[in-house]
Scaffold this motif. Structure first.
Motif, PDB file in Angstrom:
ATOM      1  N   ILE A  12       3.709  -4.917  -4.593  1.00  0.00           N
ATOM      2  CA  ILE A  12       5.040  -4.492  -4.150  1.00  0.00           C
ATOM      3  C   ILE A  12       5.451  -3.195  -4.838  1.00  0.00           C
ATOM      4  O   ILE A  12       5.938  -2.261  -4.197  1.00  0.00           O
ATOM      5  CB  ILE A  12       6.064  -5.619  -4.375  1.00  0.00           C
ATOM      6  CG1 ILE A  12       5.776  -6.777  -3.414  1.00  0.00           C
ATOM      7  CG2 ILE A  12       7.490  -5.101  -4.213  1.00  0.00           C
ATOM      8  CD1 ILE A  12       6.557  -8.038  -3.690  1.00  0.00           C
ATOM      9  N   ARG A  16       5.199  -0.938  -1.459  1.00  0.00           N
ATOM     10  CA  ARG A  16       6.377  -1.202  -0.619  1.00  0.00           C
ATOM     11  C   ARG A  16       7.263   0.037  -0.553  1.00  0.00           C
ATOM     12  O   ARG A  16       7.484   0.721  -1.550  1.00  0.00           O
ATOM     13  CB  ARG A  16       7.172  -2.376  -1.161  1.00  0.00           C
ATOM     14  CG  ARG A  16       8.316  -2.780  -0.250  1.00  0.00           C
ATOM     15  CD  ARG A  16       8.924  -4.086  -0.735  1.00  0.00           C
ATOM     16  NE  ARG A  16      10.012  -4.480   0.115  1.00  0.00           N
ATOM     17  CZ  ARG A  16      11.291  -4.391  -0.241  1.00  0.00           C
ATOM     18  NH1 ARG A  16      11.619  -3.950  -1.423  1.00  0.00           N
ATOM     19  NH2 ARG A  16      12.209  -4.776   0.601  1.00  0.00           N
ATOM     20  N   ALA A  17       7.780   0.321   0.654  1.00  0.00           N
ATOM     21  CA  ALA A  17       8.679   1.442   0.911  1.00  0.00           C
ATOM     22  C   ALA A  17       8.012   2.787   0.615  1.00  0.00           C
ATOM     23  O   ALA A  17       8.632   3.711   0.101  1.00  0.00           O
ATOM     24  CB  ALA A  17       9.981   1.291   0.134  1.00  0.00           C
ATOM     25  N   ARG A  18       6.727   2.869   0.955  1.00  0.00           N
ATOM     26  CA  ARG A  18       5.953   4.097   0.748  1.00  0.00           C
ATOM     27  C   ARG A  18       4.968   4.275   1.900  1.00  0.00           C
ATOM     28  O   ARG A  18       4.551   3.311   2.539  1.00  0.00           O
ATOM     29  CB  ARG A  18       5.145   4.014  -0.539  1.00  0.00           C
ATOM     30  CG  ARG A  18       5.992   4.035  -1.793  1.00  0.00           C
ATOM     31  CD  ARG A  18       5.105   3.890  -3.018  1.00  0.00           C
ATOM     32  NE  ARG A  18       5.842   4.072  -4.248  1.00  0.00           N
ATOM     33  CZ  ARG A  18       6.642   3.178  -4.792  1.00  0.00           C
ATOM     34  NH1 ARG A  18       6.833   2.021  -4.210  1.00  0.00           N
ATOM     35  NH2 ARG A  18       7.276   3.423  -5.918  1.00  0.00           N
ATOM     36  N   VAL A  34       4.880   1.401   4.725  1.00  0.00           N
ATOM     37  CA  VAL A  34       4.974  -0.041   4.489  1.00  0.00           C
ATOM     38  C   VAL A  34       6.440  -0.393   4.259  1.00  0.00           C
ATOM     39  O   VAL A  34       7.010  -0.123   3.207  1.00  0.00           O
ATOM     40  CB  VAL A  34       4.114  -0.473   3.287  1.00  0.00           C
ATOM     41  CG1 VAL A  34       4.267  -1.965   3.038  1.00  0.00           C
ATOM     42  CG2 VAL A  34       2.650  -0.111   3.519  1.00  0.00           C
ATOM     43  N   GLU A  35       7.034  -0.979   5.289  1.00  0.00           N
ATOM     44  CA  GLU A  35       8.445  -1.344   5.207  1.00  0.00           C
ATOM     45  C   GLU A  35       8.640  -2.637   4.408  1.00  0.00           C
ATOM     46  O   GLU A  35       9.598  -2.774   3.655  1.00  0.00           O
ATOM     47  CB  GLU A  35       9.019  -1.515   6.608  1.00  0.00           C
ATOM     48  CG  GLU A  35      10.495  -1.792   6.628  1.00  0.00           C
ATOM     49  CD  GLU A  35      11.060  -1.709   8.027  1.00  0.00           C
ATOM     50  OE1 GLU A  35      12.123  -1.105   8.173  1.00  0.00           O
ATOM     51  OE2 GLU A  35      10.440  -2.239   8.966  1.00  0.00           O
ATOM     52  N   GLU A  36       7.717  -3.564   4.572  1.00  0.00           N
ATOM     53  CA  GLU A  36       7.847  -4.864   3.909  1.00  0.00           C
ATOM     54  C   GLU A  36       6.458  -5.422   3.649  1.00  0.00           C
ATOM     55  O   GLU A  36       5.496  -5.084   4.335  1.00  0.00           O
ATOM     56  CB  GLU A  36       8.645  -5.829   4.795  1.00  0.00           C
ATOM     57  CG  GLU A  36       9.036  -7.120   4.122  1.00  0.00           C
ATOM     58  CD  GLU A  36       9.906  -6.898   2.888  1.00  0.00           C
ATOM     59  OE1 GLU A  36       9.394  -7.147   1.777  1.00  0.00           O
ATOM     60  OE2 GLU A  36      11.060  -6.490   3.025  1.00  0.00           O
ATOM     61  N   ILE A  37       6.378  -6.280   2.645  1.00  0.00           N
ATOM     62  CA  ILE A  37       5.140  -6.988   2.330  1.00  0.00           C
ATOM     63  C   ILE A  37       5.480  -8.466   2.304  1.00  0.00           C
ATOM     64  O   ILE A  37       6.385  -8.885   1.584  1.00  0.00           O
ATOM     65  CB  ILE A  37       4.557  -6.539   0.978  1.00  0.00           C
ATOM     66  CG1 ILE A  37       4.214  -5.044   1.031  1.00  0.00           C
ATOM     67  CG2 ILE A  37       3.331  -7.371   0.618  1.00  0.00           C
ATOM     68  CD1 ILE A  37       3.858  -4.431  -0.309  1.00  0.00           C
ATOM     69  N   GLU A  38       4.773  -9.235   3.111  1.00  0.00           N
ATOM     70  CA  GLU A  38       5.016 -10.681   3.154  1.00  0.00           C
ATOM     71  C   GLU A  38       3.719 -11.416   2.838  1.00  0.00           C
ATOM     72  O   GLU A  38       2.627 -10.874   3.003  1.00  0.00           O
ATOM     73  CB  GLU A  38       5.552 -11.097   4.525  1.00  0.00           C
ATOM     74  CG  GLU A  38       6.937 -10.549   4.800  1.00  0.00           C
ATOM     75  CD  GLU A  38       7.571 -11.109   6.051  1.00  0.00           C
ATOM     76  OE1 GLU A  38       6.909 -11.862   6.789  1.00  0.00           O
ATOM     77  OE2 GLU A  38       8.749 -10.783   6.300  1.00  0.00           O
ATOM     78  N   PHE A  49       0.879  -6.221   5.161  1.00  0.00           N
ATOM     79  CA  PHE A  49       1.645  -5.002   4.955  1.00  0.00           C
ATOM     80  C   PHE A  49       2.302  -4.696   6.294  1.00  0.00           C
ATOM     81  O   PHE A  49       1.620  -4.393   7.269  1.00  0.00           O
ATOM     82  CB  PHE A  49       0.730  -3.848   4.529  1.00  0.00           C
ATOM     83  CG  PHE A  49       0.013  -4.112   3.227  1.00  0.00           C
ATOM     84  CD1 PHE A  49       0.601  -3.769   2.018  1.00  0.00           C
ATOM     85  CD2 PHE A  49      -1.238  -4.699   3.214  1.00  0.00           C
ATOM     86  CE1 PHE A  49      -0.055  -4.004   0.820  1.00  0.00           C
ATOM     87  CE2 PHE A  49      -1.909  -4.936   2.019  1.00  0.00           C
ATOM     88  CZ  PHE A  49      -1.315  -4.590   0.817  1.00  0.00           C
ATOM     89  N   ASP A  58       0.916  -3.447  11.739  1.00  0.00           N
ATOM     90  CA  ASP A  58       0.787  -4.218  10.505  1.00  0.00           C
ATOM     91  C   ASP A  58      -0.681  -4.332  10.104  1.00  0.00           C
ATOM     92  O   ASP A  58      -1.574  -4.325  10.951  1.00  0.00           O
ATOM     93  CB  ASP A  58       1.379  -5.609  10.685  1.00  0.00           C
ATOM     94  CG  ASP A  58       2.860  -5.575  11.045  1.00  0.00           C
ATOM     95  OD1 ASP A  58       3.516  -4.546  10.796  1.00  0.00           O
ATOM     96  OD2 ASP A  58       3.343  -6.576  11.590  1.00  0.00           O
TER      97      ASP A  58
END
Length: 70
Positions: A12, A16-18, A34-38, A49, A58
């Motif tokens: 993260i 994340r956010a990059r 990458v808006e979010e990582i789940e 990602f 994704d």
């Protein structure tokens, strides 16, 4: 960097956010924001990602060889 060898907090913090360029198992490279990582805690079968935008591309961690900030 090999995200398979990183903890979730490290993943993260680094991705994340990059914009991230992934090298995939098929030899291709893909760059996404990458808006979010789940992961499994978010009811995903594995870490994913999640790309930003209307047409998300994704990327599942099982498809990744390495990843670097773009």
């Amino acid at each position: 960097m090999d995200p398979h060898k990183m903890s979730l907090p490290e993943i993260i913090a680094n991705f994340r956010a990059r914009n991230v360029t992934f090298t995939l198992k098929d030899g291709s490279k893909k760059t996404i924001f990458v808006e979010e990582i789940e992961n499994e805690d978010d009811d995903q079968p594995e870490l994913i990602f999640m790309a930003a935008g209307d047409n998300p591309q994704d990327i599942w961690i099982s498809d990744v060889v390495s990843a670097v900030q773009a």
